[in-house]
Enzyme design. Structure first.
Site, PDB file in Angstrom:
ATOM      1  CB  SER A   1      -0.929   0.005   1.214  1.00  0.00           C
ATOM      2  OG  SER A   1      -0.186  -0.115   2.411  1.00  0.00           O
TER       3      SER A   1
ATOM      4  CG  ASN B   1      -4.301  -5.013  12.423  1.00  0.00           C
ATOM      5  OD1 ASN B   1      -3.684  -4.896  11.352  1.00  0.00           O
ATOM      6  ND2 ASN B   1      -4.670  -6.187  12.905  1.00  0.00           N
TER       7      ASN B   1
ATOM      8  CB  THR C   1     -39.982  26.029 -11.927  1.00  0.00           C
ATOM      9  OG1 THR C   1     -41.036  26.410 -12.790  1.00  0.00           O
ATOM     10  CG2 THR C   1     -39.934  26.967 -10.717  1.00  0.00           C
ATOM     11  CG  HIS C   2     -40.817  22.531 -14.678  1.00  0.00           C
ATOM     12  ND1 HIS C   2     -41.035  21.210 -14.349  1.00  0.00           N
ATOM     13  CD2 HIS C   2     -41.582  23.255 -13.828  1.00  0.00           C
ATOM     14  CE1 HIS C   2     -41.903  21.143 -13.352  1.00  0.00           C
ATOM     15  NE2 HIS C   2     -42.251  22.373 -13.008  1.00  0.00           N
TER      16      HIS C   2
ATOM     17  CB  SER D   1     -11.689  24.724 -30.314  1.00  0.00           C
ATOM     18  OG  SER D   1     -11.586  23.841 -31.404  1.00  0.00           O
TER      19      SER D   1
ATOM     20  CE  LYS E   1     -16.379  25.480 -29.256  1.00  0.00           C
ATOM     21  NZ  LYS E   1     -17.727  25.003 -29.046  1.00  0.00           N
TER      22      LYS E   1
ATOM     23  CG  ASN F   1     -14.786  25.149 -25.804  1.00  0.00           C
ATOM     24  OD1 ASN F   1     -15.777  25.636 -26.359  1.00  0.00           O
ATOM     25  ND2 ASN F   1     -13.887  24.436 -26.453  1.00  0.00           N
TER      26      ASN F   1
ATOM     27  CD  GLU G   1     -17.396  21.742 -20.993  1.00  0.00           C
ATOM     28  OE1 GLU G   1     -17.548  20.718 -21.676  1.00  0.00           O
ATOM     29  OE2 GLU G   1     -16.800  22.752 -21.419  1.00  0.00           O
TER      30      GLU G   1
ATOM     31  CE1 TYR H   1      -6.268  -3.442   8.277  1.00  0.00           C
ATOM     32  CE2 TYR H   1      -5.379  -5.629   7.895  1.00  0.00           C
ATOM     33  CZ  TYR H   1      -5.512  -4.300   7.519  1.00  0.00           C
ATOM     34  OH  TYR H   1      -4.897  -3.841   6.377  1.00  0.00           O
TER      35      TYR H   1
ATOM     36  CD  GLN I   1      -2.617  -2.662   1.786  1.00  0.00           C
ATOM     37  OE1 GLN I   1      -1.980  -2.943   2.793  1.00  0.00           O
ATOM     38  NE2 GLN I   1      -2.310  -3.153   0.595  1.00  0.00           N
TER      39      GLN I   1
ATOM     40  CE  LYS J   1      -4.066   3.169   4.028  1.00  0.00           C
ATOM     41  NZ  LYS J   1      -4.933   2.226   4.754  1.00  0.00           N
TER      42      LYS J   1
HETATM   43  N1  ARG Z   1      -1.015  -1.438   4.934  1.00  0.00           N
HETATM   44  C1  ARG Z   1      -2.065  -1.860   5.808  1.00  0.00           C
HETATM   45  C2  ARG Z   1      -3.337  -1.079   5.553  1.00  0.00           C
HETATM   46  O1  ARG Z   1      -3.284  -0.080   4.928  1.00  0.00           O
HETATM   47  C3  ARG Z   1      -1.644  -1.695   7.228  1.00  0.00           C
HETATM   48  C4  ARG Z   1      -2.213  -2.668   8.183  1.00  0.00           C
HETATM   49  C5  ARG Z   1      -1.752  -4.021   7.843  1.00  0.00           C
HETATM   50  N2  ARG Z   1      -2.042  -4.957   8.849  1.00  0.00           N
HETATM   51  C6  ARG Z   1      -1.863  -6.262   8.672  1.00  0.00           C
HETATM   52  N3  ARG Z   1      -2.095  -7.037   9.647  1.00  0.00           N
HETATM   53  N4  ARG Z   1      -1.526  -6.745   7.510  1.00  0.00           N
HETATM   54  O2  ARG Z   1      -4.406  -1.481   5.986  1.00  0.00           O
END
Ligand code: ARG
Length: 457
Positions: free
Chosen positions: A22, A109, A154-155, A276, A282, A284, A289, A316, A321, A324
Site C-alpha cells: 500500500s 492494525n 422552474t423546469h 479549441s 471557440k 469553452n 465542465e 482487521y 487497505q 485510503k
Molecule cells: N497497509 C495496511 C493497511 O493499509 C496496514 C495494516 C496491515 N495490517 C496487517 N495485519 N496486515 O491497511
C-alpha cells in the site's frame, strides 16, 4: 525480508510484493505515522515499558526521518509494503535496538487506523478552509451585483424574476451545509484507536488516554475490535465530499449554460476557459465542465468503500487497505474543485443586461397579476384563469403583459384598476416578495449579511 518474516522460509515474489503493497498510496500518511509513533514511544517510556533513553532515541530518529521525507531525500522502497514498515525499518537501521522496541504493544492494525483518522481530520479541516473561500467568492459576486435581476426558473422555463444575489446565496447555503457535513466527518474521525493493538488490547500497561490526548484526539475508542475495524469516519468524509461535489456540479452546470450564446448571462475569464484546437473562435467552459464531471468519480469513491466494507467480518482484514485510495482521491478532488470554482466565480463577468432582457420574456409578472386580483377578493384559482387568458392574448399579439392597456385588463375582469400597471415591472415584482427568505431586496440584504457573519473569522 519483511519485518514480519520470522516464521517464513521464502519471501513473497516481486509480483505479490507489489500487489500487496500500500506504500504508493499510504506514503502520504508519513507525518501522521511519525506523530503516532512518537506518541506511542513517549507513552511506553512514561509507563515504564521501554527505557527513557530508548524513547529519546526513537523520537530523534523519527524526527530525522521526517526531515528527510520532507526534504525529498528519503527513498521509499516498495519492498517495505507500507508506510509503517518503511518508517520503522529505516528507524531501526538508523538507531538499532531502540527502534526495534517501538512496536511494543502495538499492531499495524491500530497504527493504520490511527494514521488514517489523523489524516481524515486534517483533510476535513483543509476542505473546510477551501469551502469558505468559495463561499467568499459567491458572496463577493452577490454583493457586487446585488440588484441585478435574472429570470428564476422552474423546469428550466422562465418562472419569476429573482435577484442574482439571491441565486448566488442559494449556492452559499448548500456550501454551508457541506461545511457542517465536513465538520461532522472530522468529529467522526476524532477518536483514537491506538492501543487497541491487533484487535484485543495488549498485556502492557498502555495509557490509551495519554496517547489519545498527545495526538489531539477527543478520547480513545472504547472497543478494541471496533477501533481497528471501523472505517465509518472515511465514509462520512467521502459522503461529505460527494454531496459537495454534487452541489458544485449544479453550480457548474449553470455556469456552462449561462456562458453559452443562448444565455450570455456571464462571461468566464480567459484564465478559466480554453480554446479549441480546430475552431479558432471557440472559448469553452472546460473547467466548469471538469468540475461537473469529477463529481461522478467522487461519488464512485463513496460507493467503492461502501462495497469494500460490506459483509466484512471483524476485526482487521486486508480488504481495509483499499480504504485510503478513494478517501484521498475524494478529498484531493473536492479541494481542487473548490479552488477552481472559487477562482472561476470570482473572475467571471456578470452580464446584467442579458439577464434583464431574458427576465422580461415569458410573462414573469403573471403570478403578480393573479395575486393582484386575489388580494381584491377574487379566489386565487379564478384569478389564475383570468391571467391565463391575458397571457393567451399576449401570445396572439406577440407582446408582453406590460404592453397591454388597462382596457385589455379590464376586459377580463372589472377588478383591474390603473394601479395594476405598477406591479408589472421587474423591480416591483422582486421587491414585493418580502416573505422571510424571499427574493425582495430587503430580505436578500438580510440573508447576505447573515451569510457573511457565518463565515469563520
Ligand atoms: N497497509 C495496511 C493497511 O493499509 C496496514 C495494516 C496491515 N495490517 C496487517 N495485519 N496486515 O491497511
Amino acid at each position: 525480508m519483511a519485518l514480519w518474516s520470522g516464521r517464513f522460509v521464502e519471501g513473497v515474489d516481486a509480483f505479490t510484493q507489489r500487489f500487496g503493497a500500500s506504500l504508493p498510496v499510504d506514503q502520504r500518511l508519513y507525518a501522521q505515522d511519525i506523530a503516532g509513533s512518537k506518541a506511542h514511544a513517549a507513552m511506553l517510556a512514561a509507563q515504564g515499558v521501554i527505557a527513557a533513553e530508548d524513547a529519546e532515541a526513537i523520537k530523534a530518529g523519527l524526527d530525522g526521518i521526517l526531515a528527510d521525507i520532507e526534504a525529498g531525500t528519503f527513498v521509499f522502497d516498495i519492498n517495505d509494503e507500507d508506510i509503517h514498515m518503511a518508517i520503522e525499518g529505516e528507524l531501526t537501521r538508523r538507531i538499532g535496538e531502540a527502534g526495534a522496541r517501538l512496536h511494543t504493544g502495538r499492531s499495524r492494525n491500530d497504527q493504520v487506523a490511527t494514521d488514517t483518522r489523523l489524516y481524515a481530520k486534517q483533510r476535513a479541516a483543509d476542505l473546510m478552509t477551501a469551502n469558505v473561500a468559495l463561499r467568499e467568492a459567491l458572496i463577493g459576486q452577490a454583493e457586487a451585483n446585488f440588484e441585478v435581476i435574472l429570470p428564476g426558473y422552474t423546469h428550466l422555463q422562465h418562472a419569476q424574476p429573482v435577484l442574482f444575489s439571491h441565486h448566488m446565496l442559494a449556492y452559499v447555503a448548500m456550501l454551508e451545509r457541506d461545511y457542517t457535513r465536513l465538520q461532522a466527518a472530522l468529529d467522526a474521525a476524532d477518536a483514537s484507536p491506538l492501543g487497541a493493538a491487533a484487535l484485543a488490547g495488549t498485556t502492557y500497561p498502555l495509557d490509551r488516554f495519554a496517547t489519545a490526548e498527545a495526538l489531539g484526539f477527543a478520547a480513545p475508542i472504547a472497543n478494541s475490535l471496533d477501533a481497528v475495524s471501523d472505517r465509518d469516519f472515511l465514509l462520512d468524509l467521502i459522503y461529505a465530499c460527494s454531496v459537495s461535489c454534487l452541489h458544485l456540479s449544479r453550480l457548474c452546470e449553470e455556469l456552462v449554460l449561462w456562458s453559452s450564446s443562448e444565455f450570455g448571462f456571464i462571461t468566464l475569464s480567459d484564465s478559466y476557459s480554453t480554446g479549441s484546437s480546430i475552431m479558432p473562435q471557440k472559448k469553452n467552459p472546460d473547467f466548469a465542465e471538469l468540475i461537473r464531471g469529477k463529481s461522478g468519480r467522487v461519488v464512485g469513491d463513496l460507493v467503492a468503500l461502501m462495497m469494500t466494507l460490506k459483509s466484512l467480518p471483524l476485526a482487521y482484514n486486508k480488504d481495509l487497505q483499499e480504504d485510503k485510495q478513494g478517501a484521498t482521491d475524494a478529498a484531493d478532488t473536492l479541494e481542487d474543485c473548490y479552488v477552481c470554482a472559487a477562482g472561476m466565480v470570482a473572475t467571471m463577468t456578470v452580464n446584467a443586461e442579458a439577464m434583464r432582457a431574458q427576465a422580461k420574456k415569458g410573462y414573469l409578472a403573471a403570478t403578480d397579476v393573479a395575486d393582484y386580483l386575489a388580494k381584491k377578493g377574487l379566489p386565487f384559482r379564478r384569478a389564475h384563469e383570468v391571467v391565463g387568458h391575458l397571457v393567451l392574448l399576449c401570445d396572439t399579439r406577440g407582446c408582453d403583459l406590460e404592453d397591454l392597456t388597462l382596457a385589455d385588463f379590464q376586459a377580463e375582469s372589472e377588478l383591474f384598476e390603473a394601479d395594476v400597471m405598477e406591479c408589472l415591472n421587474l423591480e416591483a415584482i422582486v421587491a414585493a416578495r418580502t416573505t422571510y427568505g424571499g427574493t425582495a431586496h430587503t430580505q436578500v440584504r438580510t440573508q447576505l449579511e447573515a451569510a457573511k457573519n457565518r463565515l469563520p473569522h
